[in-house]
Design a protein around this motif. Structure first.
Motif, PDB file in Angstrom:
ATOM      1  N   LEU A 297      21.194  61.785  56.735  1.00 36.81           N
ATOM      2  CA  LEU A 297      22.643  62.026  56.947  1.00 36.81           C
ATOM      3  C   LEU A 297      23.498  61.806  55.683  1.00 36.81           C
ATOM      4  O   LEU A 297      23.144  61.193  54.984  1.00 36.81           O
ATOM      5  CB  LEU A 297      23.233  60.998  58.078  1.00 36.81           C
ATOM      6  N   ASP A 298      24.230  62.890  55.688  1.00 39.93           N
ATOM      7  CA  ASP A 298      25.422  62.639  54.049  1.00 39.93           C
ATOM      8  C   ASP A 298      26.686  62.982  54.645  1.00 39.93           C
ATOM      9  O   ASP A 298      26.822  63.186  55.684  1.00 39.93           O
ATOM     10  CB  ASP A 298      24.778  63.635  53.136  1.00 39.93           C
ATOM     11  N   LYS A 299      27.666  63.102  53.615  1.00 44.43           N
ATOM     12  CA  LYS A 299      28.733  63.550  54.190  1.00 44.43           C
ATOM     13  C   LYS A 299      29.019  64.530  54.647  1.00 44.43           C
ATOM     14  O   LYS A 299      29.927  64.904  55.756  1.00 44.43           O
ATOM     15  CB  LYS A 299      29.885  63.125  52.905  1.00 44.43           C
ATOM     16  N   LYS A 300      28.483  65.725  54.296  1.00 46.39           N
ATOM     17  CA  LYS A 300      28.627  67.102  54.795  1.00 46.39           C
ATOM     18  C   LYS A 300      27.963  66.901  56.400  1.00 46.39           C
ATOM     19  O   LYS A 300      28.627  67.643  57.235  1.00 46.39           O
ATOM     20  CB  LYS A 300      27.944  68.208  54.013  1.00 46.39           C
ATOM     21  N   ILE A 301      26.657  66.591  56.613  1.00 48.09           N
ATOM     22  CA  ILE A 301      26.318  66.623  58.015  1.00 48.09           C
ATOM     23  C   ILE A 301      27.091  65.524  58.996  1.00 48.09           C
ATOM     24  O   ILE A 301      27.587  65.932  60.000  1.00 48.09           O
ATOM     25  CB  ILE A 301      25.038  65.921  58.141  1.00 48.09           C
ATOM     26  N   SER A 302      27.627  64.567  58.392  1.00 47.59           N
ATOM     27  CA  SER A 302      28.360  63.699  59.219  1.00 47.59           C
ATOM     28  C   SER A 302      29.730  64.361  59.805  1.00 47.59           C
ATOM     29  O   SER A 302      30.267  64.311  60.723  1.00 47.59           O
ATOM     30  CB  SER A 302      28.863  62.391  58.309  1.00 47.59           C
ATOM     31  N   ILE A 303      30.270  65.019  58.792  1.00 44.92           N
ATOM     32  CA  ILE A 303      31.597  65.567  59.288  1.00 44.92           C
ATOM     33  C   ILE A 303      31.479  66.978  59.960  1.00 44.92           C
ATOM     34  O   ILE A 303      32.121  67.373  60.839  1.00 44.92           O
ATOM     35  CB  ILE A 303      32.340  66.251  57.897  1.00 44.92           C
ATOM     36  N   ILE A 304      30.168  67.583  59.804  1.00 47.69           N
ATOM     37  CA  ILE A 304      29.716  68.724  60.802  1.00 47.69           C
ATOM     38  C   ILE A 304      29.699  68.009  62.379  1.00 47.69           C
ATOM     39  O   ILE A 304      30.169  68.660  63.356  1.00 47.69           O
ATOM     40  CB  ILE A 304      28.386  69.343  60.428  1.00 47.69           C
ATOM     41  N   ILE A 305      28.950  67.047  62.347  1.00 44.03           N
ATOM     42  CA  ILE A 305      28.590  66.279  63.628  1.00 44.03           C
ATOM     43  C   ILE A 305      30.158  65.822  64.094  1.00 44.03           C
ATOM     44  O   ILE A 305      30.198  65.874  65.414  1.00 44.03           O
ATOM     45  CB  ILE A 305      27.674  65.080  63.641  1.00 44.03           C
ATOM     46  N   LEU A 306      30.736  65.143  63.461  1.00 43.64           N
ATOM     47  CA  LEU A 306      32.236  64.681  63.857  1.00 43.64           C
ATOM     48  C   LEU A 306      33.151  65.905  64.303  1.00 43.64           C
ATOM     49  O   LEU A 306      33.523  65.599  65.299  1.00 43.64           O
ATOM     50  CB  LEU A 306      32.679  63.773  62.589  1.00 43.64           C
ATOM     51  N   SER A 307      32.911  67.001  63.801  1.00 40.92           N
ATOM     52  CA  SER A 307      33.669  68.160  64.113  1.00 40.92           C
ATOM     53  C   SER A 307      33.172  68.511  65.413  1.00 40.92           C
ATOM     54  O   SER A 307      33.945  68.997  66.467  1.00 40.92           O
ATOM     55  CB  SER A 307      33.665  69.262  63.295  1.00 40.92           C
ATOM     56  N   THR A 308      31.952  68.601  65.689  1.00 41.28           N
ATOM     57  CA  THR A 308      31.240  68.943  66.882  1.00 41.28           C
ATOM     58  C   THR A 308      31.507  68.082  68.168  1.00 41.28           C
ATOM     59  O   THR A 308      32.224  68.528  69.120  1.00 41.28           O
ATOM     60  CB  THR A 308      29.957  69.169  66.669  1.00 41.28           C
ATOM     61  N   LEU A 309      31.616  66.907  67.766  1.00 43.15           N
ATOM     62  CA  LEU A 309      31.872  65.857  68.758  1.00 43.15           C
ATOM     63  C   LEU A 309      33.429  65.588  69.263  1.00 43.15           C
ATOM     64  O   LEU A 309      33.824  65.476  70.322  1.00 43.15           O
ATOM     65  CB  LEU A 309      31.356  64.345  68.446  1.00 43.15           C
ATOM     66  N   CYS A 310      34.232  65.913  68.145  1.00 42.07           N
ATOM     67  CA  CYS A 310      35.821  65.647  68.436  1.00 42.07           C
ATOM     68  C   CYS A 310      36.317  67.023  69.303  1.00 42.07           C
ATOM     69  O   CYS A 310      36.998  66.547  70.269  1.00 42.07           O
ATOM     70  CB  CYS A 310      36.266  65.706  67.059  1.00 42.07           C
ATOM     71  N   PHE A 311      35.839  68.133  69.048  1.00 41.78           N
ATOM     72  CA  PHE A 311      36.384  69.087  69.784  1.00 41.78           C
ATOM     73  C   PHE A 311      35.648  69.253  71.077  1.00 41.78           C
ATOM     74  O   PHE A 311      36.193  69.804  72.291  1.00 41.78           O
ATOM     75  CB  PHE A 311      36.322  70.527  68.920  1.00 41.78           C
ATOM     76  N   GLY A 312      34.414  68.788  71.067  1.00 41.39           N
ATOM     77  CA  GLY A 312      33.556  68.690  72.289  1.00 41.39           C
ATOM     78  C   GLY A 312      34.432  67.611  73.445  1.00 41.39           C
ATOM     79  O   GLY A 312      34.323  67.740  74.578  1.00 41.39           O
ATOM     80  N   LEU A 313      34.924  66.596  72.554  1.00 44.24           N
ATOM     81  CA  LEU A 313      35.537  65.488  73.292  1.00 44.24           C
ATOM     82  C   LEU A 313      36.871  66.092  73.981  1.00 44.24           C
ATOM     83  O   LEU A 313      37.048  65.796  75.417  1.00 44.24           O
ATOM     84  CB  LEU A 313      36.125  64.384  72.489  1.00 44.24           C
TER      85      LEU A 313
END
Length: 317
Positions: free
Chosen positions: A72-88
């Motif tokens: 995990l790095d910053k780029k991957i973390s933000i991709i996952i965050l974006s995925t989960l936020c909109f998924g929420l």
């Protein structure tokens, strides 16, 4: 490249396949079934009651794959965050639909406000840590600086992508299949750009979607719901942003684009001319009304996406 990285597709694929027989019966037991739009195609009435919110399957598989296979790095973390936020947002919408037992969850304004808030936050993060450069397709090594315009522009790209993918999710296997091709395109471009972790994450999400397709292809045993479609839109938009390629989305995601455009044209035409341009929107329903079988529409749209992905690769050479 293929044999070195096949585990990034294979492991989440297997995880999704294993999760299907666990989650689908659970959704049935909880009576989390699809409510079909009354104004939709009559042929879809038989789908009423099919378990929805199945996007949980590939989201769990994706998270498992990322946590076990990717540094995990910053780029991957933000991709996952974006995925989960909109998924929420999609999850809340699906949950309310199930509770109300109709096809109305969050109202459009509530969804849009939530999407804009997440879009601005994610775009601001990218602006602060990644700068405002974006690549222009078909122009060799051409990059432009957006400056402060970057934040509203990227928020618009994210929200637009999320809603476009959501509108594409109207036939069995359509959105999930189209998105697999889009993710494989991003995996290849990430490889070419030397962005190994983004390539791995794109492959993991693609593998998760392929596993989900086992249950989502015609006749679908489960639908992804807004939980899945909005999450996929958040993932595609964020990956494009990390690669500085937001302008590639209308090309590689051409099906998303025309699906959303068909709805906009239909609404405006009916509002100002009292006439319909399409027999039904989004576009996939138009072709159903013309007599195309659901499977034919899906295969044609998948094929178009494959061609568009090849064009997108050429545009970046």
């Amino acid at each position: 490249m293929f044999f070195e990285n096949i585990k990034y597709i294979g492991i989440p694929f297997i995880a999704a396949v294993i999760l299907g027989p666990i989650i689908i019966p659970l959704l049935k037991k909880l009576e989390i079934g699809q409510s079909v739009r009354k104004e939709g195609p009559k042929s879809h009435y038989k789908k009423s009651g099919t378990p929805t919110m199945g996007g949980i399957i590939f989201l769990i598989a994706m998270i498992f794959g990322v946590l076990t296979l990717v540094d995990l790095d910053k780029k991957i973390s933000i991709i996952i965050l974006s995925t989960l936020c909109f998924g929420l947002i999609g999850f809340i919408d699906d949950f309310l639909i199930v509770i109300k037992k109709d096809n109305e969850g969050l109202n459009p304004n509530q969804k849009l406000i939530g999407q804009i808030v997440f879009g601005i936050l994610i775009a601001t993060y990218f602006f602060k840590f990644e700068g405002s450069e974006i690549i222009v397709p078909f122009m060799t090594n051409k990059m432009i600086q957006l400056g402060v315009i970057y934040i509203p522009f990227m928020a618009f790209v994210l929200v637009g992508t999320v809603n476009s993918v959501n509108l594409t999710d109207g036939l069995d296997g359509l959105a999930s299949g189209v998105t697999v091709f889009v993710l494989l395109f991003f995996a290849y471009i990430s490889y070419k750009y030397g962005e190994t972790s983004i390539m791995q994450t794109s492959l993991i999400l693609a593998g998760s979607c392929i596993g989900f397709l086992i249950y989502n292809s015609y006749p679908a045993r489960v639908f992804m719901g807004d939980t899945g479609s909005m999450a996929l839109g958040g993932a595609v938009g964020a990956i494009a942003m990390t690669l500085k390629l937001p302008l590639i989305i209308p090309i590689v995601g051409g099906i998303y684009f025309i699906e959303a455009l068909s709805v906009i044209i239909q609404v405006l035409s009916y509002k100002y001319r009292n006439k319909k341009v399409f027999l039904m929107s989004p576009l996939h329903h138009h072709y159903e009304q013309k007599g195309w079988k659901e499977t034919k529409v899906v295969i044609v749209f998948w094929t178009i996406t494959l061609i568009l992905c090849l064009i997108a690769v050429i545009s970046l050479l």
